[in-house]
Design a protein around this motif. Structure first.
Motif, short mmCIF file in Angstrom:
data_model
loop_
_atom_site.label_atom_id
_atom_site.label_comp_id
_atom_site.label_asym_id
_atom_site.label_seq_id
_atom_site.Cartn_x
_atom_site.Cartn_y
_atom_site.Cartn_z
N ASN A 81 0.75 -0.94 0.39
CA ASN A 81 0.16 -0.25 0.38
C ASN A 81 1.05 0.93 -0.66
N LYS A 82 0.33 2.59 -0.26
CA LYS A 82 0.87 3.39 -0.11
C LYS A 82 0.98 4.22 0.56
N SER A 83 1.81 4.98 1.42
CA SER A 83 1.95 4.93 1.88
C SER A 83 1.14 5.06 3.19
N THR A 84 0.61 4.87 4.00
CA THR A 84 -0.21 4.15 5.45
C THR A 84 -0.61 5.95 5.90
N GLU A 85 1.00 7.10 6.34
CA GLU A 85 0.73 7.97 6.55
C GLU A 85 -0.51 8.72 6.08
N ASP A 86 0.15 8.47 4.69
CA ASP A 86 -1.14 9.69 3.53
C ASP A 86 -2.03 9.45 3.57
N GLU A 87 -2.30 8.31 4.04
CA GLU A 87 -3.58 7.58 4.21
C GLU A 87 -4.91 8.10 5.07
N GLN A 88 -3.63 8.19 6.32
CA GLN A 88 -4.48 8.37 7.37
C GLN A 88 -4.87 10.03 7.40
N ASN A 89 -3.72 10.75 6.93
CA ASN A 89 -3.96 11.91 6.97
C ASN A 89 -5.38 12.76 5.92
N SER A 90 -5.09 12.20 4.84
CA SER A 90 -6.07 12.37 4.14
C SER A 90 -7.86 11.72 4.30
N GLY A 91 -7.71 10.82 5.49
CA GLY A 91 -8.89 10.44 5.72
C GLY A 91 -9.48 9.52 5.08
N ARG A 92 -9.07 9.44 4.35
CA ARG A 92 -9.19 7.96 2.50
C ARG A 92 -9.13 6.37 3.17
N SER A 93 -8.14 6.06 4.45
CA SER A 93 -8.14 4.67 4.16
C SER A 93 -8.47 5.04 6.18
N SER A 94 -8.39 3.37 6.41
CA SER A 94 -8.00 2.72 7.86
C SER A 94 -8.18 3.53 8.59
N THR A 95 -8.78 3.71 9.59
CA THR A 95 -8.58 4.82 11.23
C THR A 95 -7.41 3.85 11.89
N VAL A 96 -7.27 5.11 13.12
CA VAL A 96 -6.35 4.08 14.58
C VAL A 96 -7.15 3.37 14.77
N ASP A 97 -8.30 2.60 14.46
CA ASP A 97 -8.77 1.96 15.24
C ASP A 97 -8.95 -0.04 14.51
N GLY A 98 -8.03 0.59 14.00
CA GLY A 98 -7.65 -0.88 13.00
C GLY A 98 -8.84 -0.75 11.67
N CYS A 99 -8.46 -2.00 11.13
CA CYS A 99 -9.17 -2.60 9.60
C CYS A 99 -10.89 -2.76 10.71
N SER A 100 -10.77 -3.03 11.70
CA SER A 100 -12.10 -3.90 11.27
C SER A 100 -13.52 -2.70 11.40
N THR A 101 -12.67 -0.84 11.97
CA THR A 101 -13.87 -0.46 12.01
C THR A 101 -13.95 0.20 10.09
N MET A 102 -13.03 -0.44 9.25
CA MET A 102 -13.44 0.06 8.26
C MET A 102 -15.27 -0.27 7.63
N GLY A 103 -15.62 -1.37 8.62
CA GLY A 103 -16.48 -1.60 7.88
C GLY A 103 -18.14 -0.61 7.89
N PRO A 104 -17.76 -0.61 9.16
CA PRO A 104 -18.57 0.56 9.02
C PRO A 104 -19.08 1.46 8.34
N ARG A 105 -17.40 2.48 8.13
CA ARG A 105 -17.31 2.99 7.49
C ARG A 105 -17.97 3.70 6.19
N PHE A 106 -17.25 1.67 5.34
CA PHE A 106 -17.83 1.82 4.01
C PHE A 106 -19.46 1.76 3.81
N LYS A 107 -21.04 1.96 2.93
CA LYS A 107 -22.24 1.71 2.71
C LYS A 107 -21.26 1.24 1.87
N ASN A 108 -21.10 1.47 0.66
CA ASN A 108 -21.64 1.19 -0.59
C ASN A 108 -20.21 0.39 -1.10
N ILE A 109 -20.63 -1.36 -0.82
CA ILE A 109 -19.40 -2.52 -1.34
C ILE A 109 -19.69 -2.89 -2.79
#
Ligand SMILES: C[S@@+](CC[C@H](N)C(=O)[O-])C[C@H]1O[C@@H](n2cnc3c(N)ncnc32)[C@H](O)[C@@H]1O
Length: 347
Positions: free
Chosen positions: A211-239
């Protein structure tokens, strides 16, 4: 001056496709210098070519797949994106992603892309292509889709509670049995979330997550947050899954994983080859279980792909079927009998 590179893959055997590790040899190329009549024979060591789809630049290894008709490919990918109703709340699985073309061309229309590809060179290309084009919300996983699809859906979509429930469900048991039968791997659902965030592989050694820089992603808020990958589920509504497999089609384990994950609502195929067989398995309503293994004496070997798909349906865990919504042929290969087909399934 025009610069060319000729690479030949050395393979002796009856297959028409050389294995990815077959050696590559450079062939000398005759070039003519501008303002000169004379030809110079040179061997170029450049092992990759570059091409464009839309405004994105792609760097392509010799063994990686790339559509030759890039103008038509752009239309194909964009049509798939339109039908998938992409948005910031979309998590897009680009199954059989090659050099990342579909995911990267649609990345600016989604929250996150997860690409899956078995050719390691193509995965490195995809990673490099994300960097070249400044795209930070894509991850690419090097593995056979049949080895990782089920675990990825769990990893990205299930809450820990759902994972516990799933692990008790018969569907999951069956999948694990099937994976065991097929000699494939299952990933521990409760994998370390930090590993997931860092893009480290939770798979067996042959898998590689980049993956490209995880820091970038966290800063841009476009990827997972510090809560870990399990928090990504609810964040995405359209799979959404966009699948673009080789002519042999998707492995039945991938079809089963996609059909039985209730949060996956849209499936788009970009390959007509085995679409009918796949659609049978994805769209037929669940039936009451009949006795396993009864194919009324018909030889498996003589069965069509559609026939095999109907047989496999008998062991498909109860799940909501998709329904075919629309399809459109896209002529990527004018003046030949081949063409691609985009098809949308929804539920
Ligand atoms: C038709 S190409 C599509 C590539 C890409 N989507 C594109 O349009 O450029 C199919 C890709 O599937 C990959 N592939 C084949 N079998 C696979 C499998 N079992 N799991 C993951 N990828 C696979 C191939 O290496 C190839 O890159």
């Amino acid at each position: 001056m025009f610069w060319h590179s000729n690479r030949l893959q050395d393979h002796r055997g009856i297959s028409n496709a050389a294995p990815a590790d077959a050696p590559l040899r450079s062939l000398p190329v005759a070039i003519t210098q501008a303002n000169s009549e004379s030809e110079v024979v040179k061997t170029f060591n450049e092992t990759r070519i570059h091409d464009y789809i839309g405004n994105l630049r792609f760097s392509i290894s010799p063994t990686a797949f790339f559509q030759v008709n890039t103008l038509a490919a752009e239309k194909l990918y964009s049509l798939a994106g339109d039908w998938a109703r992409l948005g910031p709340d979309t998590l897009l699985f680009d199954v059989c992603c090659g050099t990342g073309t579909i995911g990267l061309t649609l990345a600016n229309r989604v929250g996150m892309v997860v690409g899956i590809e078995m050719n390691a060179s193509a995965v490195s290309d995809a990673q490099r292509n994300a960097e070249i084009n400044g795209i930070a919300n894509c991850k690419f996983i090097c593995a056979k889709a049949e080895d990782v699809m089920g675990s990825l859906l769990k990893e990205y979509l299930d809450t820990p509670q759902q994972q516990d429930e799933d692990s008790n469900s018969s569907a999951n048991d069956e999948q694990q049995n099937e994976e065991a039968d097929n000699g494939t791997i299952s990933v521990d659902n409760k994998s370390d979330p930090q590993k997931c965030l860092k893009g480290e592989s939770t798979e067996a050694d042959h898998s590689h997550v980049s993956n490209k820089s995880t820091e970038d992603e966290q800063n841009s808020g476009r990827s997972s947050t510090v809560d870990g990958c399990s928090t990504m589920g609810p964040r995405f509504k359209n799979i959404v899954a966009i699948v673009d497999p080789p002519r042999s089609g998707l492995h039945p384990i991938v079809i089963k994983a996609l059909r039985t994950h209730p949060r996956l609502r849209r499936y788009i195929s970009c390959n007509p080859g085995t679409l009918v067989a796949n659609a049978i398995e994805l769209c037929t309503p669940s039936v009451e279980r009949t006795e396993k293994g009864s194919n009324r004496g018909q030889g498996w070997r003589n069965m069509s792909n559609a026939g095999l798909a109907r047989q496999r349906l008998k062991s498909m865990p109860k799940s909501e079927p998709f329904r075919p919504v629309k399809a459109m042929a896209v002529d990527l290969f004018p003046h030949t009998p081949h063409c691609e087909l985009v098809m949308l399934l929804e539920r």
